[in-house]
Design a protein around this motif. Structure first.
Motif, PDB file in Angstrom:
ATOM      1  N   GLU A 137     -77.966   9.980  17.384  1.00 23.92           N
ATOM      2  CA  GLU A 137     -77.780   9.619  16.091  1.00 23.92           C
ATOM      3  C   GLU A 137     -78.936  10.382  15.156  1.00 23.92           C
ATOM      4  N   ARG A 138     -80.053  10.537  15.840  1.00 25.68           N
ATOM      5  CA  ARG A 138     -81.035  11.270  15.242  1.00 25.68           C
ATOM      6  C   ARG A 138     -80.513  12.641  15.109  1.00 25.68           C
ATOM      7  N   TRP A 139     -79.821  13.241  16.070  1.00 30.36           N
ATOM      8  CA  TRP A 139     -79.420  14.903  15.842  1.00 30.36           C
ATOM      9  C   TRP A 139     -78.488  14.717  14.891  1.00 30.36           C
ATOM     10  N   PHE A 140     -77.449  13.984  14.807  1.00 33.07           N
ATOM     11  CA  PHE A 140     -76.443  13.814  13.940  1.00 33.07           C
ATOM     12  C   PHE A 140     -76.919  13.740  12.426  1.00 33.07           C
ATOM     13  N   HIS A 141     -78.181  12.787  12.161  1.00 32.08           N
ATOM     14  CA  HIS A 141     -78.836  13.021  10.851  1.00 32.08           C
ATOM     15  C   HIS A 141     -79.329  14.414  10.345  1.00 32.08           C
ATOM     16  N   ALA A 142     -79.976  14.903  11.573  1.00 39.10           N
ATOM     17  CA  ALA A 142     -80.453  16.385  11.415  1.00 39.10           C
ATOM     18  C   ALA A 142     -79.556  17.567  10.992  1.00 39.10           C
ATOM     19  N   ILE A 143     -78.141  17.229  11.683  1.00 36.11           N
ATOM     20  CA  ILE A 143     -77.310  18.325  11.435  1.00 36.11           C
ATOM     21  C   ILE A 143     -76.884  18.004   9.969  1.00 36.11           C
ATOM     22  N   ARG A 144     -76.356  16.831   9.550  1.00 33.72           N
ATOM     23  CA  ARG A 144     -76.080  16.669   8.318  1.00 33.72           C
ATOM     24  C   ARG A 144     -77.094  17.038   7.100  1.00 33.72           C
ATOM     25  N   THR A 145     -78.357  16.719   7.520  1.00 35.39           N
ATOM     26  CA  THR A 145     -79.504  17.114   6.426  1.00 35.39           C
ATOM     27  C   THR A 145     -79.426  18.815   6.353  1.00 35.39           C
ATOM     28  N   LEU A 146     -79.411  19.452   7.460  1.00 36.10           N
ATOM     29  CA  LEU A 146     -79.531  20.812   7.518  1.00 36.10           C
ATOM     30  C   LEU A 146     -78.307  21.578   6.867  1.00 36.10           C
ATOM     31  N   LEU A 147     -77.172  20.833   7.097  1.00 35.92           N
ATOM     32  CA  LEU A 147     -75.851  21.545   6.566  1.00 35.92           C
ATOM     33  C   LEU A 147     -75.990  21.512   4.853  1.00 35.92           C
ATOM     34  N   VAL A 148     -76.738  20.427   4.341  1.00 35.10           N
ATOM     35  CA  VAL A 148     -76.746  20.288   2.896  1.00 35.10           C
ATOM     36  C   VAL A 148     -77.757  21.250   2.572  1.00 35.10           C
ATOM     37  N   ARG A 149     -78.961  21.148   3.168  1.00 33.54           N
ATOM     38  CA  ARG A 149     -79.997  22.033   2.933  1.00 33.54           C
ATOM     39  C   ARG A 149     -79.685  23.591   2.904  1.00 33.54           C
ATOM     40  N   LYS A 150     -78.954  23.920   3.787  1.00 33.89           N
ATOM     41  CA  LYS A 150     -78.471  25.230   3.800  1.00 33.89           C
ATOM     42  C   LYS A 150     -77.347  25.643   2.871  1.00 33.89           C
ATOM     43  N   GLY A 151     -76.799  24.705   2.345  1.00 35.52           N
ATOM     44  CA  GLY A 151     -75.874  25.006   1.446  1.00 35.52           C
ATOM     45  C   GLY A 151     -74.342  25.255   2.114  1.00 35.52           C
ATOM     46  N   VAL A 152     -74.152  24.629   3.347  1.00 33.32           N
ATOM     47  CA  VAL A 152     -73.105  24.926   4.116  1.00 33.32           C
ATOM     48  C   VAL A 152     -72.315  23.728   3.531  1.00 33.32           C
ATOM     49  N   LEU A 153     -72.631  22.535   3.331  1.00 25.45           N
ATOM     50  CA  LEU A 153     -71.846  21.291   2.715  1.00 25.45           C
ATOM     51  C   LEU A 153     -72.734  20.706   1.578  1.00 25.45           C
ATOM     52  N   THR A 154     -72.007  20.107   0.692  1.00 30.28           N
ATOM     53  CA  THR A 154     -72.503  19.365  -0.226  1.00 30.28           C
ATOM     54  C   THR A 154     -73.000  17.922   0.191  1.00 30.28           C
ATOM     55  N   ALA A 155     -73.822  17.251  -0.624  1.00 27.19           N
ATOM     56  CA  ALA A 155     -74.084  15.950  -0.084  1.00 27.19           C
ATOM     57  C   ALA A 155     -72.922  15.223  -0.393  1.00 27.19           C
ATOM     58  N   ASP A 156     -72.058  15.270  -1.456  1.00 22.14           N
ATOM     59  CA  ASP A 156     -70.611  14.649  -1.464  1.00 22.14           C
ATOM     60  C   ASP A 156     -69.849  14.902  -0.028  1.00 22.14           C
ATOM     61  N   ASP A 157     -69.952  16.102   0.301  1.00 24.60           N
ATOM     62  CA  ASP A 157     -69.121  16.309   1.669  1.00 24.60           C
ATOM     63  C   ASP A 157     -69.689  15.651   2.822  1.00 24.60           C
ATOM     64  N   VAL A 158     -70.928  15.565   2.806  1.00 29.03           N
ATOM     65  CA  VAL A 158     -71.631  14.783   3.963  1.00 29.03           C
ATOM     66  C   VAL A 158     -71.247  13.258   3.841  1.00 29.03           C
ATOM     67  N   SER A 159     -71.508  12.808   2.519  1.00 29.92           N
ATOM     68  CA  SER A 159     -71.174  11.391   2.520  1.00 29.92           C
ATOM     69  C   SER A 159     -69.705  11.202   2.578  1.00 29.92           C
ATOM     70  N   ARG A 160     -68.611  11.956   2.725  1.00 30.80           N
ATOM     71  CA  ARG A 160     -67.447  11.769   3.129  1.00 30.80           C
ATOM     72  C   ARG A 160     -67.209  11.798   4.606  1.00 30.80           C
ATOM     73  N   LEU A 161     -68.260  12.437   5.385  1.00 38.53           N
ATOM     74  CA  LEU A 161     -68.121  12.435   6.707  1.00 38.53           C
ATOM     75  C   LEU A 161     -68.439  11.198   7.487  1.00 38.53           C
ATOM     76  N   GLY A 162     -69.439  10.498   6.578  1.00 40.63           N
ATOM     77  CA  GLY A 162     -69.605   8.964   7.124  1.00 40.63           C
ATOM     78  C   GLY A 162     -70.487   9.181   8.353  1.00 40.63           C
ATOM     79  N   GLU A 163     -70.608   8.075   9.008  1.00 43.70           N
ATOM     80  CA  GLU A 163     -71.406   7.904  10.262  1.00 43.70           C
ATOM     81  C   GLU A 163     -70.491   8.148  11.222  1.00 43.70           C
ATOM     82  N   ARG A 164     -70.885   8.449  12.277  1.00 44.17           N
ATOM     83  CA  ARG A 164     -70.297   8.970  13.791  1.00 44.17           C
ATOM     84  C   ARG A 164     -69.112   7.821  13.926  1.00 44.17           C
ATOM     85  N   ASP A 165     -68.160   8.085  14.256  1.00 40.72           N
ATOM     86  CA  ASP A 165     -67.188   7.219  14.574  1.00 40.72           C
ATOM     87  C   ASP A 165     -66.755   6.732  15.750  1.00 40.72           C
ATOM     88  N   GLY A 166     -67.852   6.891  16.653  1.00 42.02           N
ATOM     89  CA  GLY A 166     -67.659   6.256  18.009  1.00 42.02           C
ATOM     90  C   GLY A 166     -66.995   6.759  18.911  1.00 42.02           C
TER      91      GLY A 166
END
Length: 99
Positions: free
Chosen positions: A70-99
């Motif tokens: 879960e820490r790794w997933f958080h870091a990936i989402r954070t970095l994809l936004v920080r690097k401009g690959v995704l927007t914060a809205d894109d990441v919020s639509r990803l939601g949390e892991r789906d199990g």
């Protein structure tokens, strides 16, 4: 300045479980997060130092409540936004892991 992940010398966290766990992943989503991180590092989207920093800068309560991947997933989402690959809205639509 110490971060929440730097608990060296702190008390109250209990003993470290040194049981040998032979399973690298306990759920399919963990393997997917591992593979995604490996691909993003390999493609140069970010490096391991940036990844570690993104994990370590999680809010303390979230860090302590999160599992390893879960820490790794958080870091990936954070970095994809920080690097401009995704927007914060894109990441919020990803939601949390789906199990």
């Amino acid at each position: 300045m110490a971060r929440i992940n730097d608990v060296g010398g702190m008390t109250g966290f209990g003993p470290i479980d040194t049981t040998d766990d032979t399973e690298p992943f306990h759920a399919d989503w963990e393997a997917r997060v591992f593979a995604l991180n490996s691909a993003l590092v390999r493609e140069g989207v970010y490096n391991l130092d940036e990844f570690r920093d993104a994990v370590e800068t999680m809010p303390p309560g979230e860090y302590l409540a999160a599992s390893y991947y879960e820490r790794w997933f958080h870091a990936i989402r954070t970095l994809l936004v920080r690097k401009g690959v995704l927007t914060a809205d894109d990441v919020s639509r990803l939601g949390e892991r789906d199990g």
